[in-house]
Design a protein around this motif. Structure first.
Motif, PDB file in Angstrom:
ATOM      1  N   LYS A   1       0.830  -1.234   0.474  1.00 58.91           N
ATOM      2  CA  LYS A   1       0.207   0.139   0.307  1.00 58.91           C
ATOM      3  C   LYS A   1       1.139   0.913  -0.076  1.00 58.91           C
ATOM      4  O   LYS A   1       1.918   1.609   0.609  1.00 58.91           O
ATOM      5  N   PRO A   2       0.926   2.259  -0.460  1.00 58.68           N
ATOM      6  CA  PRO A   2       1.227   3.356  -0.867  1.00 58.68           C
ATOM      7  C   PRO A   2       1.382   4.724   0.413  1.00 58.68           C
ATOM      8  O   PRO A   2       0.770   3.754   1.357  1.00 58.68           O
ATOM      9  N   VAL A   3       2.104   4.783   0.733  1.00 55.36           N
ATOM     10  CA  VAL A   3       2.706   5.031   2.870  1.00 55.36           C
ATOM     11  C   VAL A   3       1.825   6.541   2.341  1.00 55.36           C
ATOM     12  O   VAL A   3       2.020   7.576   1.272  1.00 55.36           O
ATOM     13  N   ASN A   4       1.309   7.642   3.009  1.00 60.84           N
ATOM     14  CA  ASN A   4       0.467   8.639   3.118  1.00 60.84           C
ATOM     15  C   ASN A   4       1.595   9.384   3.493  1.00 60.84           C
ATOM     16  O   ASN A   4       0.958  10.225   3.284  1.00 60.84           O
ATOM     17  N   ARG A   5       2.187   9.243   5.034  1.00 62.00           N
ATOM     18  CA  ARG A   5       2.848  10.225   5.019  1.00 62.00           C
ATOM     19  C   ARG A   5       4.440  10.433   4.382  1.00 62.00           C
ATOM     20  O   ARG A   5       5.393   9.982   4.357  1.00 62.00           O
ATOM     21  N   PHE A   6       4.585  11.433   4.110  1.00 62.72           N
ATOM     22  CA  PHE A   6       5.230  11.904   2.541  1.00 62.72           C
ATOM     23  C   PHE A   6       7.502  11.844   3.701  1.00 62.72           C
ATOM     24  O   PHE A   6       7.694  11.361   3.275  1.00 62.72           O
ATOM     25  N   LEU A   7       6.765  12.165   5.236  1.00 52.60           N
ATOM     26  CA  LEU A   7       7.962  11.989   5.736  1.00 52.60           C
ATOM     27  C   LEU A   7       8.112  11.070   5.842  1.00 52.60           C
ATOM     28  O   LEU A   7       9.533  10.504   5.825  1.00 52.60           O
ATOM     29  N   ASP A   8       7.968   9.777   6.416  1.00 51.82           N
ATOM     30  CA  ASP A   8       8.326   8.655   6.089  1.00 51.82           C
ATOM     31  C   ASP A   8       8.687   8.161   5.129  1.00 51.82           C
ATOM     32  O   ASP A   8      10.247   7.091   5.006  1.00 51.82           O
ATOM     33  N   PHE A   9       8.335   8.018   4.454  1.00 52.07           N
ATOM     34  CA  PHE A   9       9.115   7.974   2.783  1.00 52.07           C
ATOM     35  C   PHE A   9      10.113   8.659   2.449  1.00 52.07           C
ATOM     36  O   PHE A   9      10.986   7.564   2.062  1.00 52.07           O
ATOM     37  N   ALA A  10       9.922   9.738   2.723  1.00 44.05           N
ATOM     38  CA  ALA A  10      11.509  10.932   2.638  1.00 44.05           C
ATOM     39  C   ALA A  10      12.852   9.817   3.333  1.00 44.05           C
ATOM     40  O   ALA A  10      13.372   9.664   2.896  1.00 44.05           O
ATOM     41  N   LEU A  11      12.395   9.275   4.184  1.00 40.56           N
ATOM     42  CA  LEU A  11      13.283   8.948   5.275  1.00 40.56           C
ATOM     43  C   LEU A  11      13.671   7.976   4.748  1.00 40.56           C
ATOM     44  O   LEU A  11      14.642   6.836   4.930  1.00 40.56           O
ATOM     45  N   TYR A  12      12.124   6.603   4.400  1.00 39.25           N
ATOM     46  CA  TYR A  12      12.888   5.492   4.042  1.00 39.25           C
ATOM     47  C   TYR A  12      13.989   5.841   2.464  1.00 39.25           C
ATOM     48  O   TYR A  12      15.057   4.862   2.356  1.00 39.25           O
ATOM     49  N   VAL A  13      13.716   6.951   2.326  1.00 40.40           N
ATOM     50  CA  VAL A  13      14.835   6.772   0.813  1.00 40.40           C
ATOM     51  C   VAL A  13      15.816   7.045   1.120  1.00 40.40           C
ATOM     52  O   VAL A  13      16.746   6.876   0.846  1.00 40.40           O
ATOM     53  N   ALA A  14      16.007   8.460   2.027  1.00 41.85           N
ATOM     54  CA  ALA A  14      17.364   8.633   2.696  1.00 41.85           C
ATOM     55  C   ALA A  14      17.424   8.420   3.602  1.00 41.85           C
ATOM     56  O   ALA A  14      19.042   8.841   4.423  1.00 41.85           O
ATOM     57  N   PHE A  15      16.901   6.937   4.529  1.00 46.31           N
ATOM     58  CA  PHE A  15      17.928   7.206   5.993  1.00 46.31           C
ATOM     59  C   PHE A  15      19.226   6.369   5.641  1.00 46.31           C
ATOM     60  O   PHE A  15      19.892   5.872   5.184  1.00 46.31           O
ATOM     61  N   PHE A  16      20.474   7.688   5.633  1.00 46.76           N
ATOM     62  CA  PHE A  16      21.848   7.444   6.276  1.00 46.76           C
ATOM     63  C   PHE A  16      22.243   6.228   6.041  1.00 46.76           C
ATOM     64  O   PHE A  16      23.364   5.836   5.910  1.00 46.76           O
ATOM     65  N   PRO A  17      21.940   4.797   7.122  1.00 48.66           N
ATOM     66  CA  PRO A  17      23.467   4.032   7.610  1.00 48.66           C
ATOM     67  C   PRO A  17      22.949   3.320   5.848  1.00 48.66           C
ATOM     68  O   PRO A  17      24.127   3.030   5.151  1.00 48.66           O
ATOM     69  N   GLN A  18      21.867   3.562   4.750  1.00 46.23           N
ATOM     70  CA  GLN A  18      21.988   2.544   3.601  1.00 46.23           C
ATOM     71  C   GLN A  18      21.455   3.504   2.239  1.00 46.23           C
ATOM     72  O   GLN A  18      21.733   3.113   1.293  1.00 46.23           O
ATOM     73  N   LEU A  19      21.863   4.543   2.398  1.00 52.46           N
ATOM     74  CA  LEU A  19      21.730   5.568   1.843  1.00 52.46           C
ATOM     75  C   LEU A  19      23.269   5.147   0.340  1.00 52.46           C
ATOM     76  O   LEU A  19      22.573   5.168  -0.832  1.00 52.46           O
ATOM     77  N   VAL A  20      23.926   5.427   0.896  1.00 49.55           N
ATOM     78  CA  VAL A  20      24.918   5.779   0.068  1.00 49.55           C
ATOM     79  C   VAL A  20      25.569   4.563  -0.868  1.00 49.55           C
ATOM     80  O   VAL A  20      26.218   4.210  -2.163  1.00 49.55           O
ATOM     81  N   ALA A  21      25.762   3.118   0.470  1.00 51.29           N
ATOM     82  CA  ALA A  21      25.919   1.470  -0.523  1.00 51.29           C
ATOM     83  C   ALA A  21      24.917   0.901   0.159  1.00 51.29           C
ATOM     84  O   ALA A  21      25.216  -0.452   0.088  1.00 51.29           O
ATOM     85  N   GLY A  22      23.882   0.868   0.466  1.00 49.62           N
ATOM     86  CA  GLY A  22      23.289  -0.378   1.019  1.00 49.62           C
ATOM     87  C   GLY A  22      23.140  -0.775   2.053  1.00 49.62           C
ATOM     88  O   GLY A  22      23.620   0.185   3.112  1.00 49.62           O
ATOM     89  N   PRO A  23      22.594  -1.758   3.093  1.00 49.72           N
ATOM     90  CA  PRO A  23      21.855  -3.216   1.717  1.00 49.72           C
ATOM     91  C   PRO A  23      20.373  -2.557   1.539  1.00 49.72           C
ATOM     92  O   PRO A  23      19.785  -1.527   1.415  1.00 49.72           O
ATOM     93  N   ILE A  24      20.250  -3.068  -0.138  1.00 53.87           N
ATOM     94  CA  ILE A  24      18.848  -2.133  -0.775  1.00 53.87           C
ATOM     95  C   ILE A  24      17.614  -2.561  -0.145  1.00 53.87           C
ATOM     96  O   ILE A  24      16.960  -3.805   0.092  1.00 53.87           O
ATOM     97  N   VAL A  25      17.316  -1.486   1.108  1.00 53.95           N
ATOM     98  CA  VAL A  25      15.911  -2.212   2.201  1.00 53.95           C
ATOM     99  C   VAL A  25      14.764  -1.554   0.803  1.00 53.95           C
ATOM    100  O   VAL A  25      14.483  -0.895   0.561  1.00 53.95           O
ATOM    101  N   ARG A  26      14.161  -3.152   1.082  1.00 47.21           N
ATOM    102  CA  ARG A  26      13.121  -2.698   0.472  1.00 47.21           C
ATOM    103  C   ARG A  26      11.892  -1.740   1.203  1.00 47.21           C
ATOM    104  O   ARG A  26      11.343  -1.842   2.150  1.00 47.21           O
ATOM    105  N   ALA A  27      10.330  -1.374   1.322  1.00 42.02           N
ATOM    106  CA  ALA A  27       9.967  -0.330   0.884  1.00 42.02           C
ATOM    107  C   ALA A  27       9.372  -1.403   2.035  1.00 42.02           C
ATOM    108  O   ALA A  27       8.728  -0.741   3.555  1.00 42.02           O
TER     109      ALA A  27
END
Lengths: 460, 398
Positions: free
Chosen positions: A144-170
Motif C-alpha cells: 500500500k502506498p504510504v500516506n506520510r511523506f516524511l516516512d517515505f522521504a526517510l525511507y529513501v534517504a535513511f543514512f545508514p543505507q543511503l550510499v551503499a545499501g543494503p537495498i532495503v525494500r519499502a
C-alpha cells in the motif's frame, strides 16, 4: 560522510542521542531525515536535489497510482517512474559510457561523440533501486502506498543505507518507520558490536589487502604469475570485507537506532555452487534482481533455454548496475553464463559434484570474475588472466601485510563454520567479549592504514 | 512449602548491571594488557630522546633498543652518541659525557675514521644492525674503515654542517661521507645556523612523553590526533561539501596553474639555470666550509622505482644530480655515483635495493641488498684514484 571518517562517530553519537530523546514518531523521523540529508550533503549538497526529486516523484506517482483504477493509467504512471529514475541513473552513470562506446558510429554519421564532465552522485544506484522497488510493489498491489511523506522521504534517504545499501525494500522499512521503536539494550549492544566488526573488516582487512591489489593491478605485466595470484586472492578478500564491512556498519547503525535491516552477506566464499554464491553475496541486490528482473522475464517457469536467457539478461544488467564499463558488463555475462551452465549441468547430469570440488570450481569462476571486475580494461583483464594461467615470470613480490590479512580471512571463514560462529558475535555476557572488544578498538587505533581508502562500492 | 521467589533476570540476562560493569572494566584492562604485550611485535618503538652534548642534537638514548616494524622488521641497538647499531667494540654502558667521549675515541682507532651522514636511508633502522650501511662498509673494507653512523631520520644538510666540526674534533675523523638520496637535502646547507642547534627545542616534549608512556599509547594518540602525514594536527570538518580542490581554494584555475608564459621562456630558462647553479655552489660551499676534511657525496637516489605499474629506470632527480656534480667538482668534493650498480641489481639479478612502502616494492628504505651495493661502490671509489678531491684513500693510508 564515510563510516570510516573520524567525523562519523561524533555525528552518529549526536544522531543517536537526538533520536532516542524524541518521544513522537513524527519528530523522530524528522530528526533522522535532517540527519540523513546532512549525511549526504557532507559529500556534495547539490546532489540532495536529485535525492529529493526521486523521493517526490515516486511518492506522488504511488499516491496517484492507488487512486486510479484503470490499468492503462497505472502502467503509464509506472513507466513515468521508471523513466525519471532510470533517466537520472542513466544520465549520471551511463551517458559517457554509451557515448564512448558509440563514438565510432556517431562520428560516422557526422556527430561529435564528445563525453561530458559528469560527477556520479554517490549512492544513486542504491536509492534508485529502492524507490523503484516501492513503485513497482505498489503497482503490483503487494504494497500500500504510504500516506506520510516524511516516512517515505526517510525511507529513501535513511543514512545508514543511503550510499551503499543494503537495498532495503519499502515493505521492510516503512512499517518500522510508522512507529517509534522501543529501546532494547540487547539490540543496542548488538548493533554496536556489529558496527565494530564492520570497521575491523574494512579498516584492518580490506584496506590492508587493497594495498597489494592496487600496486599489482596498476601494472600487472611487471609481476610474476604467483604475485598476480596473490593479488587476485587479495582482491577477492578486499571486496568482500570492504562491502560486508560496510553492510555490517550500516546494519549495526540502524540496529542501534532501533531498526532492522536485511542481512547482506553470509560468507559467500564458502559456497559450493554459483547459485549458492548469489544466495550469499550481496543478498539484497540479488533478490532485487530476482524479483524485479528475473521473475518479470518469466524466471524459471518457462522453457530451459528461455530460463538460461533470463539468467543471462538478469546477470548482465546486474553487471552493468555495478559500473559503466565493459569489464562490468562482461563480469555480469560471465556470472550469467556460469549460472546457466550450472543449471543445465544439474538438469542433464544425474550425479552431484562433491562439495569440495564444487567449491573449488566455484572459486575459480569467482576469481576469474573478480579479475574482470577489478581491471581497468578488457585488455588488462586478459593480460592478468593470461599471466595467472601461464604462471608468467616477472617480479616475485609477496606483500607481507596482504598475506597476513589473507590468513586472517581464512581463519575467520573457518571459524564461521565451527561452533565458534555464535561466539564471534561477542555476546554481552560472555567473559571474553570485553577483552576482545577492547582488543578490537585498540587494533583499530593502532593498525589502521594511514592512507584514506573509500569503500569500493561507493563508486557504484 | 512456599517457593522461593526467583529474581527476574534483567533484559540482558545478567545477574546485575554492576557485575556486568565490573566484568567489562576488568575485561578492558585485560584487553589493554593483551595489546601492551603483543604490540611490540607490530609497532615501532618510541624511545626517549637524549640531549647529546657532543653532537648538540637530540638523539636516541644510548644503550636502548629501537624497534622498526614497517617495511622492515628489525631491532636496532643504539650506541653512544645515539648511533644506531654502532655498539661493537665500544664500552657497553658508555655514556658520552664530557671527557668520556675523548676516551672513547682513543679506545678504538681503526685505520680510517669515517662519519656517515644522511637521513633515514643512511640511518637504516629498517634492517638489522649487521646489514646497516655503516656495518656493510666496515665489513667490505675488512676492518680498514671504522664508520660512525651519524645519520638521523628527517635530517638534512643544515643539521649535518652544524654537527660536522663538533664530532670530528671528538672522534678524530678522517673524512665525511654523505649519503645523498634526495639532492634537495643538500640545499638546506645554505643559511644553516652557525651555532649548534639548541637542545632545548620542541623535541624535549617528545623525549618526555616517550619516557612516560608505552609505545602503543603514543602510536594510538598519534593516529587519532594527527593527519596521515603524522605531522599535521587532525582537523575535523562538519561543513557540507563539496570541498574545493586546493587550486580552487587558492583562487587559481587548473589551466592557469599549468600554463606558463612562452615569450620569455628561453630567457627565463637560462636565468633559472644560472640561479640553480649558484644555489648548488652556495650549498656545497657551505658544506665545504664546515670542515677541512675530505667529503664524499655517495649518490644513491630512489632508482630504479616502480611508477604506475612500470619500472622506471631513469633517475627522477638526474637534473639536480648534474648541478650537484658540477658544483662539487669546483669545490673539491668527491661524488660517487651508485646509480648504475643499483640499476644493475634489478635489471640483472632481479634484486631490489629498496624495500617496500605502502605495499609497493622498490619504494622504501635501502634494504640489505641496497646497503651491500652502496658499501661495495664506496669502497671501490675510495680504493681508486682520489681524482681532484683531497681524499685520503685506503691505498694511500696503507
Amino acid at each position: 560522510m564515510l563510516f570510516t571518517q573520524f567525523e562519523f562517530p561524533i555525528y552518529f553519537l549526536c544522531v543517536l542521542i537526538a533520536a532516542w530523546l524524541c518521544r513522537g514518531r513524527r519528530t523522530r523521523n524528522a530528526v533522522l531525515l535532517i540527519a540523513s540529508y546532512y549525511f549526504y550533503a557532507y559529500w556534495d549538497y547539490r546532489f540532495c536535489s536529485l535525492l529529493a526529486l526521486s523521493t517526490i516523484v515516486d511518492y506522488c506517482i504511488a499516491r496517484w497510482m492507488v487512486r486510479s483504477t484503470g490499468t492503462r493509467v497505472r502502467r503509464v504512471l509506472l513507466l513515468s517512474s521508471l523513466v525519471v529514475n532510470l533517466g537520472v541513473l542513466g544520465f549520471f552513470k551511463y551517458f559517457n559510457f554509451f557515448i564512448d562506446s558509440a563514438s565510432p558510429a556517431l562520428q560516422a554519421i557526422g556527430l561529435s561523440g564528445e563525453t561530458l564532465d559528469i560527477i556520479l552522485p554517490v549512492g544513486v544506484s542504491f536509492y534508485t533501486f529502492q524507490t523503484l522497488s516501492y513503485t513497482i510493489d505498489v503497482y503490483r498491489g503487494v504494497l500500500k502506498p504510504v500516506n506520510r511523506f516524511l516516512d517515505f522521504a526517510l525511507y529513501v534517504a535513511f543514512f545508514p543505507q543511503l550510499v551503499a545499501g543494503p537495498i532495503v525494500r519499502a515493505r521492510e522499512l516503512l512499517p518500522q518507520l510508522a512507529t517509534v521503536p522501543g529501546f532494547s539494550k540487547r539490540r543496542f549492544y548488538g548493533g554496536g558490536q556489529q558496527m565494530l566488526r564492520g570497521l575491523v573488516k574494512k579498516v584492518l582487512l580490506a584496506d590492508r589487502l587493497g594495498e597489494a591489489v592496487d600496486v599489482v593491478f596498476a601494472g600487472p605485466d611487471l609481476y610474476s604469475g604467483i604475485t598476480i595470484w596473490i593479488a587476485v586472492l587479495a582482491y577477492a578478500g578486499q571486496i568482500y570485507y570492504d562491502f560486508s564491512g560496510y553492510s555490517d556498519i550500516a546494519i549495526g547503525a540502524a540496529k542501534m537506532l532501533g531498526y532492522r535491516f536485511p542481512v547482506n552477506f553470509r560468507h559467500p566464499y564458502l559456497s559450493g555452487s554459483m547459485s549458492e554464491f548469489w544466495h550469499r553475496w550481496h543478498m539484497t541486490l540479488s533478490r532485487w534482481l530476482r524479483d524485479y528482473i528475473y521473475i518479470a522475464l518469466g524466471g524459471s517457469r518457462v522453457s530451459q533455454w528461455v530460463t538460461y536467457r533470463n539468467l543471462m539478461i538478469t546477470m548482465t544488467l546486474g553487471g552493468l548496475w555495478h559500473g559503466a564499463a565493459w569489464t562490468f558488463v562482461l563480469w555480469g555475462v560471465w556470472h550469467g553464463f556460469a549460472l546457466a551452465f550450472e543449471r543445465s549441468f544439474k538438469n542433464t547430469v544425474r550425479f552431484r559434484l562433491a562439495r569440495p570440488i564444487g567449491w573449488l570450481l566455484t572459486m575459480f569462476v569467482i576469481l576469474a570474475g573478480w579479475v574482470l571486475f577489478r581491471s581497468d580494461s578488457l585488455l588488462n583483464a586478459a593480460g592478468v588472466l593470461q599471466r595467472m594461467v601461464s604462471f608468467a615470470e616477472g617480479v616475485n613480490w609477496y606483500p607481507p601485510l596482504a598475506i597476513a590479512a589473507l590468513l586472517c580471512c581464512v581463519i575467520e571463514h573457518v571459524a564461521w563454520c565451527t561452533p565458534l560462529r555464535r561466539a564471534m558475535r561477542l555476546p554481552i555476557n560472555a567473559w571474553y567479549s570485553p577483552i576482545l572488544t577492547t582488543v578490537m578498538i585498540w587494533a583499530l587505533l593502532l593498525y589502521a592504514s594511514r592512507d584514506f581508502r573509500p569503500f569500493v562500492y561507493f563508486q557504484f | 512449602m512456599k517457593p522461593t521467589p526467583v529474581k527476574p533476570p534483567t533484559e540482558l540476562g545478567s545477574p546485575s548491571v554492576w557485575s556486568l560493569l565490573w566484568r567489562w572494566v576488568l575485561g578492558a584492562a585485560v584487553g589493554t594488557s593483551v595489546i601492551a604485550v603483543t604490540s611490540p611485535l607490530f609497532l615501532r618503538s618510541y624511545l626517549p630522546l637524549n640531549a647529546d652534548p657532543v653532537r648538540g642534537v637530540w638523539t636516541l638514548t644510548p644503550d636502548s633498543d629501537y624497534r622498526w616494524r614497517s617495511e622492515g622488521y628489525a631491532s636496532t641497538a643504539i650506541g653512544p652518541f645515539g648511533m644506531p647499531g654502532k655498539t661493537a667494540g665500544l664500552p657497553g654502558t658508555f655514556s658520552p659525557q664530557g671527557d668520556q667521549a675523548a676516551d672513547f675515541q682513543h679506545a678504538q682507532s681503526p685505520p680510517i675514521q669515517i662519519a656517515l651522514w644522511g637521513d633515514s636511508q643512511a640511518e637504516g633502522v629498517s634492517v638489522d644492525d649487521a646489514d646497516k650501511l655503516f656495518a656493510k662498509i666496515e665489513t667490505v673494507s675488512g676492518g680498514d674503515l671504522n664508520v660512525y653512523p651519524l645519520a638521523r631520520s628527517g635530517e638534512d644538510a643544515a643539521d649535518w654542517v652544524t654537527q660536522m666540526p663538533r664530532v670530528e674534533e671528538k672522534f678524530g675523523l678522517d673524512q665525511h661521507v654523505i649519503l645523498v638520496v634526495e639532492p634537495a637535502d643538500l640545499l638546506a646547507a645554505v643559511g644553516a645556523p652557525v651555532a649548534a642547534p639548541s637542545v632545548g627545542d620542541a623535541s624535549a616534549a617528545n623525549a618526555s612523553l616517550a619516557s612516560k608512556l608505552p609505545a602503543f599509547v603514543i602510536q594510538a594518540a598519534r593516529n587519532l590526533l594527527r593527519e596521515p602525514d603524522g605531522a599535521t594536527p587532525r582537523h575535523l570538518r562538519f561543513t557540507v561539501g563539496p570541498v574545493p580542490a586546493a587550486s580552487e581554494q587558492l583562487g587559481i584555475s587548473d589551466q592557469s596553474a599549468v600554463d606558463q608564459p612562452t615569450e620569455t621562456s628561453d630567457m627565463s630558462d637560462e636565468s633559472q639555470s644560472r640561479d640553480d647553479t649558484a644555489l648548488w655552489v652556495n650549498a656545497l660551499a657551505a658544506i665545504r666550509n664546515a670542515t677541512e676534511l675530505p667529503i664524499v657525496l655517495l649518490y644513491a637516489p630512489l632508482s630504479p622505482h616502480i611508477l604506475d605499474g612500470k619500472t622506471r629506470w631513469q633517475d627522477p632527480t638526474a637534473d639536480q644530480f648534474h648541478l650537484m656534480h658540477d658544483a662539487a667538482e669546483k669545490l673539491g668534493i668527491r661524488v660517487v655515483d651508485a646509480r648504475d650498480e643499483l640499476r644493475d641489481s634489478v635489471a640483472l639479478d632481479g634484486c631490489w635495493p629498496h624495500g617496500f612502502h605502502n605495499g609497493l616494492i622498490g619504494s622504501g628504505h635501502l634494504n640489505q641488498v641496497g646497503n651491500e651495493i652502496l658499501a661495495a661502490k664506496l669502497l671501490e671509489a675510495l680504493s681508486g684514484p682520489p681524482g681532484d678531491s683531497a681524499l685520503r684513500s685506503i691505498e694511500s693510508r696503507d
